[in-house]
Design a protein around this motif. Structure first.
Motif, PDB file in Angstrom:
ATOM      1  N   PHE A 257       2.779   7.277  -7.050  1.00  0.00           N
ATOM      2  CA  PHE A 257       2.442   8.313  -6.082  1.00  0.00           C
ATOM      3  C   PHE A 257       0.942   8.590  -6.124  1.00  0.00           C
ATOM      4  N   TRP A 258       0.376   8.672  -7.311  1.00  0.00           N
ATOM      5  CA  TRP A 258      -1.068   8.869  -7.468  1.00  0.00           C
ATOM      6  C   TRP A 258      -1.842   7.720  -6.844  1.00  0.00           C
ATOM      7  N   LEU A 259      -1.348   6.503  -7.047  1.00  0.00           N
ATOM      8  CA  LEU A 259      -1.995   5.308  -6.510  1.00  0.00           C
ATOM      9  C   LEU A 259      -2.050   5.370  -4.990  1.00  0.00           C
ATOM     10  N   ALA A 260      -0.937   5.736  -4.368  1.00  0.00           N
ATOM     11  CA  ALA A 260      -0.884   5.820  -2.909  1.00  0.00           C
ATOM     12  C   ALA A 260      -1.812   6.917  -2.393  1.00  0.00           C
ATOM     13  N   ARG A 261      -1.850   8.022  -3.077  1.00  0.00           N
ATOM     14  CA  ARG A 261      -2.689   9.149  -2.657  1.00  0.00           C
ATOM     15  C   ARG A 261      -4.169   8.788  -2.725  1.00  0.00           C
ATOM     16  N   ILE A 262      -4.595   8.183  -3.821  1.00  0.00           N
ATOM     17  CA  ILE A 262      -6.002   7.809  -3.984  1.00  0.00           C
ATOM     18  C   ILE A 262      -6.383   6.713  -2.996  1.00  0.00           C
ATOM     19  N   SER A 263      -5.485   5.779  -2.739  1.00  0.00           N
ATOM     20  CA  SER A 263      -5.763   4.711  -1.773  1.00  0.00           C
ATOM     21  C   SER A 263      -5.981   5.287  -0.381  1.00  0.00           C
ATOM     22  N   MET A 264      -5.156   6.237   0.001  1.00  0.00           N
ATOM     23  CA  MET A 264      -5.290   6.877   1.301  1.00  0.00           C
ATOM     24  C   MET A 264      -6.622   7.615   1.406  1.00  0.00           C
ATOM     25  N   ALA A 265      -7.014   8.282   0.332  1.00  0.00           N
ATOM     26  CA  ALA A 265      -8.302   8.977   0.316  1.00  0.00           C
ATOM     27  C   ALA A 265      -9.454   7.996   0.469  1.00  0.00           C
ATOM     28  N   GLY A 266      -9.315   6.813  -0.129  1.00  0.00           N
ATOM     29  CA  GLY A 266     -10.355   5.801  -0.023  1.00  0.00           C
ATOM     30  C   GLY A 266     -10.535   5.308   1.402  1.00  0.00           C
ATOM     31  N   LEU A 267      -9.446   5.149   2.135  1.00  0.00           N
ATOM     32  CA  LEU A 267      -9.539   4.715   3.529  1.00  0.00           C
ATOM     33  C   LEU A 267     -10.258   5.760   4.377  1.00  0.00           C
ATOM     34  N   LEU A 268      -9.952   7.032   4.150  1.00  0.00           N
ATOM     35  CA  LEU A 268     -10.613   8.106   4.892  1.00  0.00           C
ATOM     36  C   LEU A 268     -12.091   8.190   4.517  1.00  0.00           C
ATOM     37  N   ALA A 269     -12.396   8.035   3.235  1.00  0.00           N
ATOM     38  CA  ALA A 269     -13.790   8.076   2.794  1.00  0.00           C
ATOM     39  C   ALA A 269     -14.586   6.929   3.412  1.00  0.00           C
ATOM     40  N   GLY A 270     -13.977   5.755   3.483  1.00  0.00           N
ATOM     41  CA  GLY A 270     -14.642   4.617   4.104  1.00  0.00           C
ATOM     42  C   GLY A 270     -14.942   4.869   5.569  1.00  0.00           C
TER      43      GLY A 270
ATOM     44  N   ALA B  52      -9.316   0.740  -0.465  1.00  0.00           N
ATOM     45  CA  ALA B  52      -8.266   1.357  -1.277  1.00  0.00           C
ATOM     46  C   ALA B  52      -8.433   0.999  -2.747  1.00  0.00           C
ATOM     47  N   LEU B  53      -8.697  -0.275  -3.020  1.00  0.00           N
ATOM     48  CA  LEU B  53      -8.861  -0.716  -4.402  1.00  0.00           C
ATOM     49  C   LEU B  53     -10.085  -0.078  -5.042  1.00  0.00           C
ATOM     50  N   GLY B  54     -11.193  -0.010  -4.301  1.00  0.00           N
ATOM     51  CA  GLY B  54     -12.398   0.609  -4.832  1.00  0.00           C
ATOM     52  C   GLY B  54     -12.173   2.073  -5.167  1.00  0.00           C
ATOM     53  N   SER B  55     -11.422   2.760  -4.307  1.00  0.00           N
ATOM     54  CA  SER B  55     -11.120   4.167  -4.564  1.00  0.00           C
ATOM     55  C   SER B  55     -10.308   4.332  -5.843  1.00  0.00           C
ATOM     56  N   VAL B  56      -9.334   3.466  -6.035  1.00  0.00           N
ATOM     57  CA  VAL B  56      -8.485   3.539  -7.225  1.00  0.00           C
ATOM     58  C   VAL B  56      -9.285   3.228  -8.486  1.00  0.00           C
ATOM     59  N   LEU B  57     -10.070   2.157  -8.448  1.00  0.00           N
ATOM     60  CA  LEU B  57     -10.835   1.769  -9.634  1.00  0.00           C
ATOM     61  C   LEU B  57     -11.857   2.835 -10.012  1.00  0.00           C
ATOM     62  N   MET B  58     -12.523   3.397  -9.021  1.00  0.00           N
ATOM     63  CA  MET B  58     -13.491   4.459  -9.316  1.00  0.00           C
ATOM     64  C   MET B  58     -12.794   5.692  -9.880  1.00  0.00           C
ATOM     65  N   ALA B  59     -11.648   6.030  -9.309  1.00  0.00           N
ATOM     66  CA  ALA B  59     -10.909   7.203  -9.795  1.00  0.00           C
ATOM     67  C   ALA B  59     -10.492   7.010 -11.251  1.00  0.00           C
ATOM     68  N   VAL B  60     -10.061   5.801 -11.582  1.00  0.00           N
ATOM     69  CA  VAL B  60      -9.648   5.514 -12.958  1.00  0.00           C
ATOM     70  C   VAL B  60     -10.832   5.647 -13.912  1.00  0.00           C
ATOM     71  N   LEU B  61     -11.966   5.028 -13.548  1.00  0.00           N
ATOM     72  CA  LEU B  61     -13.134   5.051 -14.426  1.00  0.00           C
ATOM     73  C   LEU B  61     -13.703   6.455 -14.587  1.00  0.00           C
ATOM     74  N   VAL B  62     -13.825   7.166 -13.478  1.00  0.00           N
ATOM     75  CA  VAL B  62     -14.383   8.513 -13.543  1.00  0.00           C
ATOM     76  C   VAL B  62     -13.437   9.449 -14.294  1.00  0.00           C
ATOM     77  N   SER B  63     -12.130   9.329 -14.045  1.00  0.00           N
ATOM     78  CA  SER B  63     -11.164  10.181 -14.744  1.00  0.00           C
ATOM     79  C   SER B  63     -11.178   9.922 -16.241  1.00  0.00           C
ATOM     80  N   PHE B  64     -11.264   8.649 -16.606  1.00  0.00           N
ATOM     81  CA  PHE B  64     -11.332   8.305 -18.026  1.00  0.00           C
ATOM     82  C   PHE B  64     -12.610   8.869 -18.648  1.00  0.00           C
ATOM     83  N   GLY B  65     -13.735   8.741 -17.914  1.00  0.00           N
ATOM     84  CA  GLY B  65     -14.999   9.261 -18.423  1.00  0.00           C
ATOM     85  C   GLY B  65     -14.988  10.765 -18.569  1.00  0.00           C
ATOM     86  N   LEU B  66     -14.355  11.461 -17.629  1.00  0.00           N
ATOM     87  CA  LEU B  66     -14.269  12.925 -17.722  1.00  0.00           C
ATOM     88  C   LEU B  66     -13.410  13.353 -18.898  1.00  0.00           C
TER      89      LEU B  66
END
Length: 233
Positions: A81-94, A125-139
């Motif tokens: 569910f998180w994956l789908a949500r972040i992917s959708m956000a990435g499309l809108l951001a793009g 979508a993939l870029g949004s997910v990868l960035m979210a993972v890296l930033v979340s881990f860093g936080l």
């Protein structure tokens, strides 16, 4: 970015952080304030509708033969569910970045530009997910690494949308372009994010102004790097 700009690149050039870019973004927003505010409202509505659809699909899947695969928790606890949500956000951001770059280059933005699905939608979508993972881990690791990662990866969406790079390639180029100035870049991105976040304090309505300012500032920064011809891009 144009090939001419790249051809005149100075090999040792380094990105210059200019906080006045927020003022330039404000001027661009004022020129098309209605379109940008309506686009932000449409993005919020689309995200809400997408969230609702995801939850309906989730509940339907839970009732199917493969419901065991989803577990017994709520959808908010699910990685899928998180994956789908972040992917959708990435499309809108793009789409928002594409609108901003278009306006900077002389084309009037339209609300529907936000929802045009590009051929490289998967990379967004993939870029949004990868960035979210890296930033979340860093936080999660003392916060500071996450803020640094967010700053160094801030050019990922423009590079995917404009340069049509794959998600991982865009992240790598963003990192290599900005790493020499990682501290001012981190402060700069934090400044932009804080300015965008201020919108929630005005009964949430302020986000219709501050969210476009973030996107326009990001696009302006990307364009400035291109005009100065940084060899990394």
């Amino acid at each position: 970015m144009t090939q001419a700009a790249t051809a005149t690149a100075a090999p040792t050039a380094r990105p210059t952080v200019r906080f006045q870019v927020l003022g330039d973004a404000w001027n661009l927003y004022r020129m098309e304030w209605l379109t940008w505010s309506l686009s932000t409202l449409a993005a919020i509505a689309a995200a809400g509708a997408g969230e609702l659809i995801l939850r309906i699909v989730w509940l339907a899947a839970r009732s199917s033969y493969f419901g065991w695969f989803l577990g017994h928790g709520s959808p908010d606890d699910s990685f899928l569910f998180w994956l789908a949500r972040i992917s959708m956000a990435g499309l809108l951001a793009g789409g928002a970045v594409r609108m901003a770059l278009g306006q900077i280059r002389g084309r009037r933005p339209r609300v529907m530009d936000l929802f045009e699905v590009p051929d490289n939608w998967f990379d967004l979508a993939l870029g949004s997910v990868l960035m979210a993972v890296l930033v979340s881990f860093g936080l999660a690791v003392l916060v500071i690494p996450g803020l640094i990662a967010a700053g160094l990866l801030m050019l990922t969406f423009p590079l995917i949308v404009d340069a049509e790079l794959p998600a991982t390639g865009a992240m790598i180029k963003s990192y290599h372009t900005l790493k020499a100035e990682w501290l001012p870049i981190t402060i700069f991105h934090l400044f932009l994010a804080a300015a965008a976040g201020c919108g929630v304090f005005f009964l949430g309505v302020g986000v219709l102004v501050t969210a476009p300012l973030y996107v326009l500032s990001l696009a302006l920064f990307y364009e400035e790097i291109g005009r100065r011809g940084y060899s990394q891009l």
